[in-house]
Design a protein around this motif. Structure first.
Motif, short mmCIF file in Angstrom:
data_model
loop_
_atom_site.label_atom_id
_atom_site.label_comp_id
_atom_site.label_asym_id
_atom_site.label_seq_id
_atom_site.Cartn_x
_atom_site.Cartn_y
_atom_site.Cartn_z
N PHE A 242 44.87 51.10 46.42
CA PHE A 242 44.49 52.49 46.14
C PHE A 242 45.50 53.42 46.82
N ARG A 243 45.62 54.62 46.27
CA ARG A 243 46.32 55.71 46.93
C ARG A 243 45.45 56.95 46.85
N VAL A 244 45.51 57.76 47.91
CA VAL A 244 44.68 58.96 48.00
C VAL A 244 45.59 60.18 48.09
N PHE A 245 45.26 61.22 47.34
CA PHE A 245 46.05 62.45 47.29
C PHE A 245 45.13 63.65 47.52
N ARG A 246 45.68 64.63 48.22
CA ARG A 246 44.98 65.90 48.40
C ARG A 246 45.47 66.87 47.34
N MET A 247 44.54 67.44 46.59
CA MET A 247 44.88 68.28 45.45
C MET A 247 44.97 69.74 45.90
N ILE A 248 46.07 70.37 45.58
CA ILE A 248 46.26 71.81 45.85
C ILE A 248 46.13 72.52 44.50
N ILE A 249 45.00 73.16 44.30
CA ILE A 249 44.68 73.74 43.00
C ILE A 249 45.10 75.21 42.97
N PRO A 250 45.91 75.63 42.02
CA PRO A 250 46.27 77.05 41.92
C PRO A 250 45.02 77.89 41.66
N GLU A 251 45.09 79.13 42.07
CA GLU A 251 43.98 80.04 41.83
C GLU A 251 43.78 80.22 40.33
N PHE A 252 42.54 80.13 39.93
CA PHE A 252 42.23 80.15 38.49
C PHE A 252 42.19 81.58 37.96
N HIS A 253 42.89 81.81 36.83
CA HIS A 253 42.67 83.03 36.07
C HIS A 253 43.03 82.73 34.62
N VAL A 254 42.46 83.49 33.71
CA VAL A 254 42.50 83.16 32.29
C VAL A 254 43.92 83.22 31.73
N ASN A 255 44.77 84.11 32.20
CA ASN A 255 46.08 84.35 31.58
C ASN A 255 47.19 83.47 32.13
N MET A 256 46.83 82.38 32.79
CA MET A 256 47.86 81.49 33.31
C MET A 256 48.57 80.79 32.16
N GLY A 257 49.79 80.35 32.41
CA GLY A 257 50.55 79.63 31.39
C GLY A 257 50.03 78.23 31.18
N ASP A 258 50.56 77.55 30.16
CA ASP A 258 50.09 76.22 29.81
C ASP A 258 50.78 75.12 30.59
N HIS A 259 51.77 75.46 31.43
CA HIS A 259 52.52 74.42 32.10
C HIS A 259 52.46 74.57 33.62
N ASP A 260 51.41 75.16 34.13
CA ASP A 260 51.25 75.27 35.57
C ASP A 260 50.94 73.89 36.15
N PHE A 261 51.44 73.69 37.38
CA PHE A 261 51.28 72.41 38.01
C PHE A 261 50.20 72.47 39.09
N CYS A 262 49.55 71.34 39.24
CA CYS A 262 48.62 71.13 40.35
C CYS A 262 49.24 70.05 41.24
N ILE A 263 49.59 70.43 42.47
CA ILE A 263 50.30 69.53 43.37
C ILE A 263 49.29 68.58 44.03
N CYS A 264 49.61 67.29 44.02
CA CYS A 264 48.77 66.28 44.66
C CYS A 264 49.62 65.59 45.73
N THR A 265 49.28 65.83 46.99
CA THR A 265 50.06 65.32 48.12
C THR A 265 49.46 64.02 48.63
N HIS A 266 50.29 63.02 48.77
CA HIS A 266 49.84 61.71 49.20
C HIS A 266 49.32 61.76 50.64
N GLN A 267 48.19 61.13 50.89
CA GLN A 267 47.63 61.05 52.23
C GLN A 267 47.89 59.66 52.81
N PRO A 268 48.66 59.57 53.88
CA PRO A 268 49.04 58.24 54.40
C PRO A 268 47.86 57.46 54.97
N SER A 269 46.78 58.14 55.34
CA SER A 269 45.61 57.44 55.89
C SER A 269 44.34 58.15 55.41
N LEU A 270 43.24 57.46 55.56
CA LEU A 270 41.95 58.04 55.19
C LEU A 270 41.41 58.95 56.29
N ASP A 271 42.00 58.88 57.47
CA ASP A 271 41.65 59.79 58.57
C ASP A 271 40.16 59.74 58.89
#
Length: 817
Positions: free
Chosen positions: A703-732
């Protein structure tokens, strides 16, 4: 901690004592103790509650519930729900319930608090048959009683039975069995066959008293049967008949509806229930005690020289054919009688302030109706209390209750144990707090007559999920609090019978289980209360007016279904659109698929779900891996993106970009198998599961675990916005339980005996259309790839069900506490 409210200590001790004396229910006292610390401490010094009165077990359309007479027939949750759909036919002290899972077969004795089960024979043989003889016939048990608690040695059960199938009306017979060997043996019937017993000796009720069973007959005689064990341990029964005065007692024109035996103050009482006509409600009760007016006893022999019956002689030595008699009682004399076949009990009224003498009764009109067992229409509306005095002296409980299609009402006899005196109450509570498992903690608390609702007895850490795995004998619950997976303790589900053959695809907090039944209906079932909620089986596009059958693959809720907040359901569904070609985009969907997954929204009770992503008559298939509600929005993850739904009209698709720490791209060394969304510490995590092996025989590798950084939601955003998922080296210091729609995170610090890791179930059937959408003969669900993954060098995978074969009913799922 906050100071107790000023009124808590201001109430005089005598006043509090009087209030508590009028709260006889232990469950209600537990709720009272939760008012504040001051009351809890003062309640511990007051006398314990009186022995509990029986609870009314009342089946209804979607669930089976308990109602407490001490609380004014309030519904209580302080025990496991009985299996909804089973037929109940009696009870024994200690929350033991007699039931038949399949109406006429699969008889069992189930403990609703201690999580134990004893099988009861489904067949009987005549006593004169040898031990190797074939069983004489199938039987249906109508009432039963025990000689002692079933978990004690040499416990014998006695039952009133009817033959099955009942092609013609048959006499009620009686049989006996060894409780500890019930599942491996037949019951023994004392009556010879063909049965010459006259109708007036047909049995109506059974009671165990001082080691012997007493059967009350229609003629108001008593068969006394004493079970004994020979030198080899085989069961024998010594039997004789106590003949009472001749028939023809005048009941003032009323019809006898039922007769019951009950022991009160070391006397045998007969309670006669009267009615104005067949199948009419109870109109009156009369109570009699057994009288033996003469002393000299002589044995009378028949023409063959065999002992036939017991006759007696008066002072002049003349024979009396019916030496016993029934003497009618003018009053109940400070007694409350609970009457039910096999489980009638007597209680002292003085121990229950606010109560009065009376007879509590059940609607058991189906006892003599063979068609009830065949056609499953059990009356349930004639339950209540009769008190002496002028009419109206009958109070009905739940008179509006309609008939049940699986069981008549029943009594549940509870524990009758004094408080433990060896340990202080606070010490008992502290011990119970360190028992992680709810089921095991309840067993500890019951020793001291405490209840789970007592705030001082709650566990120091939250419950962990249970693992529900299908088996040939029905679903098994593996408790991780009591051990690791398949090596841990199993608990009974208390689930309705229809759950045993259902397909399960998720869970929600509070022991809610998402299931698809054999008939195709999708439901939510609560394993604690037996409650059931229907889920939509069709889906429509917004404002299209057309709907199509759907198959739910995973589901979740925005809030608890019984909470005051509006509850929205979301599901991943699969279906084939009959006429419109799917719209497939580069973001989602796989070209060439005849069916694909979609998102569906619904409210509980809706018959049709709504696809929020699709335009009118234009379905969009998203190939969803998982869904969850987070921060008020629905999140759906796909292999390459994420949808966020702010509400039905506003949604957004983000591309996912996986990175190592320092914004380095993730090495392309493994191909992801599936993705799960888990809320943990206020953040949304993505857990990626990787497989090894071929697609048809793959197993979890890592398994791999990632922390999701979600952009602030609004209706007029473009269709190619990215949601960054950063790898977590441990379950902490976390334990992650992953399952579609029901993933949860737990803090390792609260479970010192566990390790941080990812707990997973075998859900490969999610992607297999032949399993999910085709006939039952093709449904083979893999189950063995279930276990725990721990970070570190191999071997770091522990299988919970290594020997588990495939199931024809369901994949494993988590049951959330």
């Amino acid at each position: 901690m906050a100071e107790p409210p000023p009124w808590a200590d201001g109430l005089p001790h005598a006043a509090l004592r009087e209030i508590v004396r009028r709260v006889p229910c232990a469950v209600d006292r537990g709720s009272m103790a939760g008012a504040c610390r001051s009351w809890r401490a003062r309640l511990a010094d007051l006398p314990p509650p009186p022995p509990p009165l029986p609870w009314l077990v009342l089946p209804s359309g979607g669930s089976t519930r308990f109602y407490c007479a001490l609380s004014g027939c309030v519904h209580h949750y302080e025990t496991n729900a009985p299996p909804h759909g089973a037929r109940f036919f009696g009870s024994h002290e200690g929350a033991w319930l007699f039931l038949a899972f399949n109406q006429n077969t699969d008889h069992e004795l189930v403990n609703l608090r201690a999580d134990r089960t004893f099988l009861i024979p489904d067949k009987y043989r005549l006593q004169q048959d040898g031990p190797l003889a074939a069983a004489h016939d199938d039987m249906v048990i109508l009432a039963a009683a025990l000689s002692s608690p079933p978990d004690q040695g040499k416990c014998v059960g006695a039952c009133i039975i009817s033959r099955w199938p009942a092609n013609v009306p048959t006499l009620r017979r009686f049989a006996f069995w060894h409780v500890e060997f019930g599942g491996d043996a037949d019951a023994y019937d004392l009556m010879p066959d063909p049965d010459p017993t006259p109708p007036h000796l047909q049995v109506e009720d059974v009671l165990c008293y001082q080691g012997a069973f007493y059967f009350l007959t229609q003629g108001e005689h008593i068969r006394r049967c004493e079970p004994v064990h020979d030198a080899g341990g085989d069961l024998e029964v010594l039997s004789d008949v106590w003949f009472f005065q001749r028939e023809g007692r005048n009941y003032d024109g009323l019809v006898v509806q039922a007769r019951y035996l009950v022991v009160s103050r070391d006397e045998l009482l007969m309670v006669v229930r009267l009615t104005c006509g067949a199948n009419k409600p109870a109109a009156a009760f009369r109570v009699f005690r057994a009288l033996r007016p003469v002393q000299d006893v002589e044995e009378v022999a028949d023409e063959d020289g065999e002992d036939n019956q017991v006759a007696e002689a008066d002072d002049q030595g003349e024979e009396i054919e019916y030496p016993w008699s029934w003497g009618e009682l003018d009053t109940l004399g400070g007694q409350m009688l609970f009457v039910g076949r096999g489980c009638s009990r007597s209680y002292k009224t003085a121990e229950y302030p606010g109560f009065e003498d009376g007879i509590y009764f059940l609607d058991d009109r189906s006892f003599y109706d063979d068609h009830c067992v065949c056609e499953r229409q059990y009356p349930c509306s004639n339950n209540g209390r009769w008190t002496q005095g002028p009419p109206p002296n009958i109070e009905l409980y739940f008179p509006e209750q309609g008939p049940s299609d699986h069981s008549p009402p029943a009594w549940l006899l509870l524990y009758n144990r004094p408080y433990a005196k060896a340990l202080p109450l606070d010490m008992v509570r502290e011990i119970s707090r360190h028992i992680i498992c709810d089921t095991e903690r309840v067993r500890t608390l019951r020793v001291c007559c405490l209840v789970l609702s007592d705030p001082g007895a709650r566990a120091i850490q939250p419950q962990l999920p249970w693992l529900l795995a299908a088996s040939t004998d029905g679903p098994l619950l593996y408790c991780l609090n009591c051990g690791s997976g398949g090596n841990g303790t199993t608990h009974t589900t208390g689930a309705p019978m229809y759950v045993h053959t259902a397909y399960h695809y998720g869970a929600y907090d509070g022991r809610w289980l998402f299931s698809t039944l054999e008939n195709g209906d999708s439901v939510m079932v609560n394993l604690l209360t037996g409650s059931r909620q229907r889920l939509p089986i069709e889906i429509t596009y917004r404002q299209s007016g057309l709907s199509y059958p759907q198959k739910i693959l995973a589901a979740t809720l925005s809030a608890a279904p019984d909470s005051c907040r509006a509850c929205i359901g979301a599901a991943i569904v699969r279906y084939v659109h009959p006429s419109v070609k799917p719209i497939l985009t580069s973001h989602f969907g796989k070209v060439g698929r005849e069916t694909a997954t979609q998102i569906a929204l619904f409210r509980l009770g809706d018959e049709i779900a709504v696809d929020p992503l699709s335009a009118i008559n234009s379905p969009i298939f998203v190939e969803a891996d998982d869904i969850t509600f987070y921060n008020g929005s629905l999140h759906c993850i796909t292999p390459d993106g994420q949808f966020v739904l702010d509400n039905v009209d506003h949604w957004k698709h983000f591309r996912l970009k996986y990175e190592l720490d320092g914004r380095q791209p993730l090495p392309d060394d493994k191909t992801p198998g599936c993705h799960y969304l888990v809320e943990s510490r206020g953040e949304l995590l993505v857990v990626v599961r990787y497989y090894s092996g071929a697609k048809t025989a793959r197993e979890t590798e890592t398994f791999r675990v990632f922390r999701m950084i979600i952009p602030e939601f609004h209706v007029n955003m473009g269709d190619h916005d990215f949601c960054i998922c950063t790898h977590q080296p441990s379950l902490d210091g976390r334990m992650l339980f992953v399952g579609r729609g029901c993933s949860r995170s737990y803090e390792l610090a609260q479970y010192p005996e566990f390790k941080d890791g990812i707990y997973f179930v075998d859900d490969q059937s999610f992607y297999d259309e032949h399993i999910m959408c085709h006939g039952g003969n093709e449904r083979v669900y893999p189950c063995s790839d279930t276990g725990r993954w721990i970070q570190g060098p191999p071997p770091n995978l522990e299988s919970f069900l290594p020997g588990q074969g495939s199931s024809k009913t369901s994949s494993p799922v988590w049951i959330l506490p």
